[in-house]
Design an enzyme around this catalytic site. Structure first.
Site, PDB file in Angstrom:
ATOM      1  CG  HIS A  73      -1.626   0.981   1.454  1.00 37.58           C
ATOM      2  ND1 HIS A  73      -2.924   1.612   0.937  1.00 37.58           N
ATOM      3  CD2 HIS A  73      -1.303   2.511   2.097  1.00 37.58           C
ATOM      4  CE1 HIS A  73      -3.337   2.549   0.981  1.00 37.58           C
ATOM      5  NE2 HIS A  73      -2.266   3.372   1.846  1.00 37.58           N
ATOM      6  CD  GLU A  74       2.138   3.331   3.777  1.00 34.13           C
ATOM      7  OE1 GLU A  74       2.395   4.507   3.270  1.00 34.13           O
ATOM      8  OE2 GLU A  74       1.174   3.231   4.568  1.00 34.13           O
ATOM      9  CG  HIS A 119       0.589   6.520  -0.429  1.00 32.37           C
ATOM     10  ND1 HIS A 119      -0.819   6.781  -1.199  1.00 32.37           N
ATOM     11  CD2 HIS A 119       0.168   5.697   0.755  1.00 32.37           C
ATOM     12  CE1 HIS A 119      -1.572   6.772  -0.265  1.00 32.37           C
ATOM     13  NE2 HIS A 119      -1.114   5.957   0.742  1.00 32.37           N
ATOM     14  CG  HIS A 158       5.647  11.377  -5.223  1.00 34.79           C
ATOM     15  ND1 HIS A 158       6.959  11.418  -4.689  1.00 34.79           N
ATOM     16  CD2 HIS A 158       5.347  12.774  -5.586  1.00 34.79           C
ATOM     17  CE1 HIS A 158       7.574  12.621  -4.719  1.00 34.79           C
ATOM     18  NE2 HIS A 158       6.684  13.430  -5.147  1.00 34.79           N
TER      19      HIS A 158
END
Length: 248
Positions: free
Chosen positions: A119-120, A123, A127
């Site tokens: 999940h991280e 991100h 980006h």
């Protein structure tokens, strides 16, 4: 990023010292609803994470190894993976270009740890691809942090000195914090979708493990939904109080 300055400390329904209703305000039930929703979401994410923390992934990769593999798969080589203390304190810092994984994720090979690490990385991919909602959320961070703190000072000061414009300015600033919570929702949902897709594409998790990872991420998403709901309810309460006192 997490916005933690949202408060539930607004108890007063009138302007000025004689207008304070300190024992009870009928709109307070909105705050109570928000608290209950947040408690349910927090229990759900912790219980689900703990359940699948005890399920070892067939591949045996740790959260840190999964994160590195996903970043390599996405062609991203300028982001580092670091360990941070605590549980469920995982986050991506776009300024430092760091994926910070908690102690319950970094070195663990459970399905839950892999889901959170992926999940991280979702991100990070957002980006890298200039995902618009993420850019909007990042731009809102300083405004939301200032608004969530300064709003209560202005609102309480406005009540004490019977200055309605000051109260309204405080409500507007608080609205920035609410907007941040709302914009956070598509960012988090999209990161989870990217995470599940890449876990399947890379073969890190099998089909059944992927379903379990999905349960972990859906439970985590509830915390963001709860935060947004609580913020909206608090804003509604402030507007009701302000509108009522304008009529008095």
């Amino acid at each position: 990023m997490h916005l933690t300055a949202l408060s539930y400390g607004m108890y007063y329904g009138g302007y000025g010292v004689h207008g304070f209703r300190m024992l009870w305000d009928p709109t307070y039930f909105l705050v109570l609803i928000g608290v209950i929703i947040s408690m349910i979401a927090s229990f759900k994410v912790k219980s689900t994470f703990n359940k699948y923390s005890n399920v070892r992934s067939a591949g045996g990769m740790t959260g840190a190894q999964v994160a590195q593999r996903i970043l390599n798969y996405a062609g991203i080589y300028d982001v580092t993976i670091v360990r941070v203390s605590g549980s469920l304190t995982d986050h991506y810092n776009p300024k430092k270009k760091e994926v910070a994984l908690s102690e319950t994720v970094y070195g663990k090979n459970s399905v839950a740890a892999i889901a959170v690490a992926a999940h991280e990385c979702g991100h990070v991919i957002q980006h890298a691809k200039n995902y618009a909602p993420l850019s909007i959320r990042s731009a809102l961070v300083p405004v939301a942090n200032f608004g969530s703190g300064a709003s209560w000072i202005l609102i309480i000061a406005g009540l004490i000195f019977s200055m309605r414009p000051l109260v309204m300015i405080g409500i507007i600033l608080f609205s920035a914090a609410v907007l941040f919570q709302i914009v956070t929702l598509p960012v988090e949902f999209n990161a989870s979708r990217r995470a599940l897709a890449v876990l399947q594409d890379t073969g890190i998790l099998g089909m059944e493990e992927g379903k379990s990872a999905g349960k972990v991420l859906r439970a985590a998403a509830l915390t963001y939904v709860a935060a947004a709901a609580a913020a909206i309810l608090q804003l509604l309460r402030l507007l009701l109080i302000f509108g009522r006192n304008n009529r008095d």
